[in-house]
Design an enzyme around this catalytic site. Structure first.
Site, PDB file in Angstrom:
ATOM      1  CG  ASN A   8     -67.234  -9.314 117.044  1.00  0.00           C
ATOM      2  OD1 ASN A   8     -66.357 -10.082 117.416  1.00  0.00           O
ATOM      3  ND2 ASN A   8     -67.803  -9.404 115.840  1.00  0.00           N
ATOM      4  CE  LYS A  10     -65.760  -7.397 113.617  1.00  0.00           C
ATOM      5  NZ  LYS A  10     -66.042  -6.767 112.344  1.00  0.00           N
ATOM      6  CG  HIS A  94     -69.926 -11.372 112.458  1.00  0.00           C
ATOM      7  ND1 HIS A  94     -69.171 -10.994 111.373  1.00  0.00           N
ATOM      8  CD2 HIS A  94     -70.084 -10.261 113.215  1.00  0.00           C
ATOM      9  CE1 HIS A  94     -68.882  -9.710 111.493  1.00  0.00           C
ATOM     10  NE2 HIS A  94     -69.433  -9.240 112.602  1.00  0.00           N
ATOM     11  CD  GLU A  96     -65.896  -9.591 110.180  1.00  0.00           C
ATOM     12  OE1 GLU A  96     -65.530 -10.083 111.258  1.00  0.00           O
ATOM     13  OE2 GLU A  96     -66.004  -8.360 110.007  1.00  0.00           O
ATOM     14  CD  GLU A 166     -73.051  -6.838 113.129  1.00  0.00           C
ATOM     15  OE1 GLU A 166     -72.569  -6.032 113.912  1.00  0.00           O
ATOM     16  OE2 GLU A 166     -72.413  -7.788 112.658  1.00  0.00           O
ATOM     17  N   GLY A 172     -67.059  -2.337 109.365  1.00  0.00           N
ATOM     18  CA  GLY A 172     -65.630  -2.039 109.213  1.00  0.00           C
ATOM     19  C   GLY A 172     -65.312  -1.063 108.088  1.00  0.00           C
ATOM     20  CB  SER A 212     -69.240   1.972 110.721  1.00  0.00           C
ATOM     21  OG  SER A 212     -68.433   1.284 109.786  1.00  0.00           O
TER      22      SER A 212
HETATM   23  P1  PGA Z   1     -67.501  -2.660 113.044  1.00  0.00           P
HETATM   24  O1  PGA Z   1     -67.917  -4.194 113.140  1.00  0.00           O
HETATM   25  O2  PGA Z   1     -68.039  -1.978 114.253  1.00  0.00           O
HETATM   26  O3  PGA Z   1     -65.987  -2.683 113.010  1.00  0.00           O
HETATM   27  O4  PGA Z   1     -68.092  -2.143 111.783  1.00  0.00           O
HETATM   28  C1  PGA Z   1     -69.165  -4.561 113.626  1.00  0.00           C
HETATM   29  C2  PGA Z   1     -69.300  -6.067 113.595  1.00  0.00           C
HETATM   30  O5  PGA Z   1     -68.710  -6.694 112.710  1.00  0.00           O
HETATM   31  O6  PGA Z   1     -69.987  -6.653 114.426  1.00  0.00           O
END
Ligand code: PGA
Length: 250
Positions: A8, A10, A94, A96, A166, A172, A212
């Site tokens: 992803n 983003k 997601h 976000e 998740e 993140g 992460s």
């Molecule tokens: P990350 O994000 O690997 O940077 O923690 C995962 C995601 O948001 O799908």
């Protein structure tokens, strides 16, 4: 079944040249890996360009979509448009999107229905916040998000569904969830789906871990926690690290 490793990207990278470079080097790196399915979800506008780069080992996905097929919905992109670009996967719900764009479970449900009806594979993201986790509400939250997202889904389309656990506190932050805790969540998700539908459907749904993920912990989610794949954010922007993740996960 081959593990499904999804990148992803983003809102990255900021130029087409960088997107092509990143995509090309991942493509080169996975050329000889036959036992993993790799999907890259870049920002929408890179999709048609990357789709022309001669796709073989990598599939493309989108990070979001609208629930209607077409019409007066300024700024939106529909599952059909995404499908017509050659994509097979769409990330839905997601955290976000839920946090910054106020996506509710009801909106997630409409998007999920639209993706399933377009015969695409939705990657439904669910997960608890740190506060909910501390209060012991993880299961309650996962159950609610699942139930509401899946409301009205007809069983014959559900073989396309992919669910990504998740935990929001792990996204993140570099604080990845332990394989034990992730396994407990994955067992719970599967049993909740079995209660909503039946054992057979629950057994066939692919569950991914995201939050992460890096080349050091990737293997543990697949081998110890039993996930069928990974959803990788930050680490997927570093081609060497992402290729390492794929290699260690298979
Ligand atoms: P990350 O994000 O690997 O940077 O923690 C995962 C995601 O948001 O799908």
């Amino acid at each position: 079944m081959k593990p499904l490793i999804i990148a992803n990207w983003k809102c990255n990278p900021t130029s087409l040249a960088e997107a092509k470079r990143l995509f090309d080097s991942v493509k080169r790196g996975v050329r000889n890996i036959k036992n993993a399915e790799v999907v890259i979800c870049p920002p929408f506008h890179y999709l048609p360009v990357l789709n022309n780069v001669g796709l073989t080992s990598i599939k493309l996905g989108a990070q979001d979509c609208f629930w209607e097929e077409k019409g007066a919905f300024t700024g939106e992109i529909s599952p059909k448009m995404i499908k017509n670009l050659g994509c097979q996967y769409i990330i839905i719900g997601h955290s976000e999107r839920r946090k910054y764009f106020n996506e509710t479970d009801e909106i997630v449900n409409k998007k999920l229905q639209a993706v399933l009806s377009a015969r695409l594979n939705p990657i439904l993201c669910i997960g608890e916040t740190q506060q909910e986790r501390k209060k012991g509400k993880t299961k309650e939250i996962l159950k609610k998000q699942l139930k509401e997202a899946l409301d009205h889904s007809t069983t014959q389309l559900l073989n396309h569904l992919i669910v990504a656990y998740e935990p929001i506190w792990a996204i993140g932050t570099g604080k990845a969830c332990s394989p034990d805790e992730a396994k407990r969540a994955s067992d719970f998700i599967r049993s909740a789906i079995a209660k909503i539908y039946n054992q057979k459907i629950a057994k066939n749904i692919r569950l991914l871990y995201g939050g992460s993920v890096n080349s050091k912990n990737a293997k543990s989610y697949i081998q110890e926690a039993g996930f069928q794949g990974l959803l990788v954010g930050g680490a997927s922007l570093d081609q060497k690290e992402f290729i390492k993740i794929i290699k260690t996960a298979v």
